[in-house]
Design a protein around this motif. Structure first.
Motif, short mmCIF file in Angstrom:
data_model
loop_
_atom_site.label_atom_id
_atom_site.label_comp_id
_atom_site.label_asym_id
_atom_site.label_seq_id
_atom_site.Cartn_x
_atom_site.Cartn_y
_atom_site.Cartn_z
N GLN A 115 -13.00 -13.28 1.54
CA GLN A 115 -11.48 -13.31 1.78
C GLN A 115 -11.09 -14.84 1.29
O GLN A 115 -11.74 -15.80 1.32
N GLN A 116 -9.93 -14.76 0.93
CA GLN A 116 -9.38 -16.19 0.26
C GLN A 116 -8.01 -16.09 0.82
O GLN A 116 -7.23 -15.39 1.17
N VAL A 117 -7.47 -17.79 1.33
CA VAL A 117 -6.18 -17.93 1.43
C VAL A 117 -5.53 -18.29 0.32
O VAL A 117 -6.04 -19.29 -0.38
N ILE A 118 -4.30 -17.72 -0.05
CA ILE A 118 -3.31 -18.12 -1.14
C ILE A 118 -2.07 -18.88 -0.48
O ILE A 118 -1.47 -18.42 0.31
N LEU A 119 -1.96 -19.92 -1.17
CA LEU A 119 -0.85 -21.00 -0.62
C LEU A 119 -0.06 -21.03 -1.96
O LEU A 119 -0.27 -21.62 -2.85
N ARG A 120 1.34 -20.66 -1.86
CA ARG A 120 2.31 -21.04 -2.75
C ARG A 120 3.05 -22.09 -2.30
O ARG A 120 3.77 -22.62 -1.37
N LEU A 121 2.94 -23.39 -3.12
CA LEU A 121 3.28 -24.47 -3.07
C LEU A 121 4.36 -25.04 -4.23
O LEU A 121 4.70 -24.51 -5.07
N LEU A 122 4.94 -26.18 -3.75
CA LEU A 122 6.06 -27.04 -4.31
C LEU A 122 5.53 -28.35 -4.62
O LEU A 122 5.16 -29.15 -3.41
N THR B 36 11.30 -29.93 -9.66
CA THR B 36 10.07 -29.56 -8.82
C THR B 36 9.03 -28.77 -9.73
O THR B 36 9.51 -28.35 -10.85
N THR B 37 7.91 -28.56 -9.37
CA THR B 37 6.80 -27.81 -10.07
C THR B 37 6.31 -26.99 -8.96
O THR B 37 5.90 -27.01 -8.10
N ASN B 38 6.10 -25.52 -9.24
CA ASN B 38 5.64 -24.53 -8.53
C ASN B 38 4.22 -24.73 -8.89
O ASN B 38 3.59 -24.74 -9.82
N LEU B 39 3.09 -24.30 -7.78
CA LEU B 39 1.69 -24.42 -8.06
C LEU B 39 1.15 -23.35 -7.07
O LEU B 39 1.69 -23.11 -5.95
N THR B 40 0.23 -22.75 -7.41
CA THR B 40 -0.39 -21.79 -6.37
C THR B 40 -1.96 -22.30 -6.21
O THR B 40 -2.49 -22.72 -7.04
N ALA B 41 -2.27 -22.49 -5.00
CA ALA B 41 -3.61 -22.89 -4.48
C ALA B 41 -4.33 -21.90 -4.00
O ALA B 41 -4.04 -20.87 -3.05
N ILE B 42 -5.73 -21.61 -4.24
CA ILE B 42 -6.60 -20.61 -3.51
C ILE B 42 -7.65 -21.49 -2.82
O ILE B 42 -8.32 -22.16 -3.40
N TRP B 43 -7.87 -20.79 -1.69
CA TRP B 43 -8.99 -21.59 -0.98
C TRP B 43 -9.89 -20.30 -0.01
O TRP B 43 -9.29 -19.29 0.60
N THR B 44 -11.07 -20.57 -0.44
CA THR B 44 -12.08 -19.76 0.35
C THR B 44 -13.14 -20.29 1.29
O THR B 44 -13.29 -21.51 1.12
N GLY B 45 -13.69 -19.63 2.02
CA GLY B 45 -14.86 -20.08 2.89
C GLY B 45 -14.28 -20.23 4.43
O GLY B 45 -12.95 -20.18 4.72
N PRO B 46 -15.35 -20.80 5.21
CA PRO B 46 -14.84 -21.04 6.77
C PRO B 46 -13.90 -21.96 6.89
O PRO B 46 -13.23 -21.89 7.79
#
Length: 134
Positions: A29-36, A43-53
């Motif tokens: 499972q991964q968490v996807i964060l759509r960021l600015l 502004t600049t758009n950015l996508t961050a991915i985070w996995t793990g506990p």
């Protein structure tokens, strides 16, 4: 784990949407964060991915707070461009302080700078030079 010499990016970013979950090709499972990222020039758009506990725990703990406009203090690694947007993997995350100016003042003080008065003057938009000719 960040390897010695690996590129890192650290800063305050703002959520564009609520986090959502997906699965990696390995089934994790991964968490996807759509960021600015807010800048004086736009502004600049950015996508961050985070996995793990740590990702699961963070979303479970702060789920109600994680809505568009929420400020996050993030450390990202493995930065790359995908579909004309910057993407990165979250190494560390926390909610940013409630007041951005107070955070900037504290960061400057930690680095040994004297801070007095209104910090909004630090973030002004440069004006054209009055003596310049077109």
């Amino acid at each position: 784990m960040i390897k010695p010499g690996e590129l890192r990016a650290h800063g305050i970013l703002f959520l564009r949407a609520r986090p959502y979950f997906a699965r990696t090709s390995g089934g994790e499972q991964q968490v996807i964060l759509r960021l600015l990222e807010r800048r004086a020039t736009g502004t600049t758009n950015l996508t961050a991915i985070w996995t793990g506990p740590a990702a699961d725990s963070f979303v479970a703990q702060h789920g109600d707070t994680l809505k568009p406009g929420c400020a996050l203090e993030l450390t990202l690694t493995r930065m790359r461009v995908h579909d004309n947007e910057l993407h990165g993997v979250i190494y560390a995350a926390s909610l940013a302080p409630a007041r951005w100016e107070a955070h900037v003042a504290n960061a400057l003080r930690r680095r040994g700078h004297a801070v007095a008065g209104d910090l909004s003057k630090i973030y002004h938009r440069p004006q054209p030079c009055k003596n310049s000719t077109p």
